[in-house]
Design an enzyme around this catalytic site. Structure first.
Site, mmCIF file in Angstrom:
data_model
loop_
_atom_site.group_PDB
_atom_site.id
_atom_site.type_symbol
_atom_site.label_atom_id
_atom_site.label_comp_id
_atom_site.label_asym_id
_atom_site.label_seq_id
_atom_site.Cartn_x
_atom_site.Cartn_y
_atom_site.Cartn_z
ATOM 1 N N VAL A 183 9.847 -3.988 5.224
ATOM 2 C CA VAL A 183 8.472 -3.876 5.367
ATOM 3 C C VAL A 183 7.747 -4.996 5.644
ATOM 4 O O VAL A 183 6.564 -4.971 6.481
ATOM 5 C CB VAL A 183 8.119 -2.646 4.156
ATOM 6 N N GLY A 210 6.371 7.137 4.616
ATOM 7 C CA GLY A 210 6.379 5.996 5.803
ATOM 8 C C GLY A 210 5.057 5.858 6.269
ATOM 9 O O GLY A 210 3.978 5.570 6.039
ATOM 10 N N ILE A 242 3.754 8.159 8.163
ATOM 11 C CA ILE A 242 3.093 9.498 8.000
ATOM 12 C C ILE A 242 1.726 9.550 7.297
ATOM 13 O O ILE A 242 1.863 9.156 6.544
ATOM 14 C CB ILE A 242 3.607 10.970 7.493
ATOM 15 N N ASP A 275 13.876 9.252 -5.284
ATOM 16 C CA ASP A 275 13.018 8.829 -4.425
ATOM 17 C C ASP A 275 11.700 9.971 -4.248
ATOM 18 O O ASP A 275 10.777 9.581 -4.232
ATOM 19 C CB ASP A 275 13.729 8.297 -3.230
ATOM 20 N N LYS A 279 7.779 10.265 -5.132
ATOM 21 C CA LYS A 279 6.868 10.594 -3.945
ATOM 22 C C LYS A 279 5.726 12.034 -4.236
ATOM 23 O O LYS A 279 4.662 11.962 -4.141
ATOM 24 C CB LYS A 279 7.402 10.852 -2.604
HETATM 25 N N1 HSE Z 1 14.960 5.619 1.117
HETATM 26 C C1 HSE Z 1 14.074 6.403 1.514
HETATM 27 C C2 HSE Z 1 14.167 7.430 2.602
HETATM 28 C C3 HSE Z 1 13.099 5.136 2.256
HETATM 29 O O1 HSE Z 1 15.259 7.750 2.841
HETATM 30 O O2 HSE Z 1 13.426 8.286 2.811
HETATM 31 C C4 HSE Z 1 11.513 5.605 2.362
HETATM 32 O O3 HSE Z 1 10.789 5.715 0.844
#
Ligand code: HSE
Length: 403
Positions: free
Chosen positions: A12, A129, A131, A196, A200
């Site tokens: 990134v 990401g 969006i 993950d 979020k």
């Molecule tokens: N590992 C994450 C995904 C990356 O697959 O969405 C973005 O946070």
């Protein structure tokens, strides 16, 4: 001219440099002044790269340079990102980050420091990401009471589930192929176990309600137990299985969970496939709104970080994030969450009658799979389901539904 520093020259971070250099002129126009990268902080060397002459290894150079008023954090993880970001904010430097772990764990504290110093802590790239979703929640959907946020928030798991559905393959086969192709990490635990997506949805929920939702309090289940057979049953009822991160207002409390959910083809997120992310928001005035796009990847994520840099340049001396207080949001005990449950059970003498006796009325699904039966229950709470399931032998698996 604004002088900035980028901490972390990984995927990134290098994307942020690329976006800033490629779109230098248009970014300067939108920000109202040029944006110059003075330092890139990384412990590694990058001989021959565009940042070679700006590469530093000592964070204190950034912290102590009064010329730097905006810092990009793309290191990831908590340590030392948290210490570095906090130090920058305390020095009066705005920070733009893509780091969801950092935002989910320390968001309210870092926002409070930014607010106190009339600077900004911005994190558009931490969810979805490229969006835009943080900015809409912070600035555009502010007239509404948010009733629901449901998202496909992880590209890796969405890719795996899409391939399982389309190819009739099992989870582990698709995961290995995705790893070979570089779509899944060598250590995919954070993605496939739902961690993950959990961070979020914790961020989105906290922003939507203005109070802290700890990710540790969110029920989280990954996709490792989903099988090719589940998709065969789903296909029979025009449905599929997606990993949802969801939060809903239920009787004044927030129901938050990350879990695989069986959804019908009429669901707004049904067609969000492959590595794409989709986020569905329902407001009490606005009704339904959807956000769709690439939830990961170097340039889409970097684009969101640079949009934050532009915002930080435009709003020097003014904090623009709405309240996200450290006060805890009340979470609905997961036992009280209600769904219809899709259940597979081994065939045995009188098993359907026994299942009806514990679960009540059943909607049977026949996918022609030998040695087992599958059905969808009536609406029941998690607790009721668990108690019923404990009174019967032979359950193979269960998936919550959204219909
Ligand atoms: N590992 C994450 C995904 C990356 O697959 O969405 C973005 O946070």
């Amino acid at each position: 001219m604004s002088k900035i520093a980028v901490m972390g020259y990984g995927t990134v971070g290098s994307g942020v440099v690329e976006v800033l250099l490629t779109n230098q002129a248009s970014i300067a126009k939108r920000a109202g002044e040029a944006v110059d990268i003075k330092y890139v902080l990384d412990l590694r060397d990058f001989p021959g790269s565009v940042i070679e002459d700006r590469l530093i290894k000592d964070f204190d150079i950034i912290k102590n340079d009064p010329e730097i008023d905006i810092v990009v954090e793309t290191m990831g993880g908590i340590n030392p990102a948290y210490q570095f970001v906090k130090a920058c904010l305390c020095e009066g430097k705005s920070v733009c980050t893509s780091n969801k772990e950092l935002v989910a764990k320390y968001g309210p504290e870092l926002l409070a420091i930014a607010r106190k110093n009339n600077i900004n802590f911005l994190f558009e790239a931490s969810v979805g990401g490229g969006i835009p979703i943080i900015r809409p929640l912070n600035q555009s959907l502010t007239a509404d009471e948010i009733e629901e946020i449901t998202g496909i928030l992880n590209g890796t798991t969405n890719y795996i589930l899409t391939k399982m559905r389309d190819e009739g393959s099992d989870f582990s086969d698709v995961l290995h192929k995705a790893q070979e192709l570089g779509y899944a990490e060598r250590n995919p635990e954070a993605d496939i176990e739902g961690y993950d997506a959990c961070r979020k949805i914790a961020i989105l929920t906290s922003l939507a309600y203005g109070q802290q939702v700890d990710f540790e309090d969110i029920y989280t289940e990954g996709i490792t137990k989903i099988t090719a057979e589940d998709f065969k049953y789903a296909a029979k009822i025009n449905a599929t299985v997606k990993l949802f991160g969801t939060s809903k207002m239920v009787n004044g409390k927030v129901l938050a969970m990350v879990a695989p959910v069986m959804i019908k083809s009429t669901h707004p997120l049904y067609s969000v496939d492959d590595v794409f992310n989709g986020i569905y928001v329902r407001g009490n005035m606005l009704g339904e709104v959807m956000f769709y796009g690439k939830g990961a990847g170097k340039l889409p994520t970097a684009s969101a970080v640079v949009a934050d840099v532009v915002d930080a340049v435009k709003h020097k001396g003014k904090s623009i994030m709405t309240i996200w207080s450290e006060e805890k949001q009340e979470i609905l005990p997961f036992d009280e969450a209600e769904h219809r449950f899709f259940v597979r059970i081994k065939d045995s003498e009188g098993i359907i009658e026994k299942a009806e006796a514990v679960f009540g009325k059943l909607e049977m699904i026949d996918a022609g799979i030998e040695g087992e039966h599958a059905f969808i229950t009536e609406i029941m709470t998690e607790k009721e389901y668990r108690e019923a399931a404990g009174r019967i032998q032979g359950i193979i698996s269960m998936i919550r539904t959204d219909f």
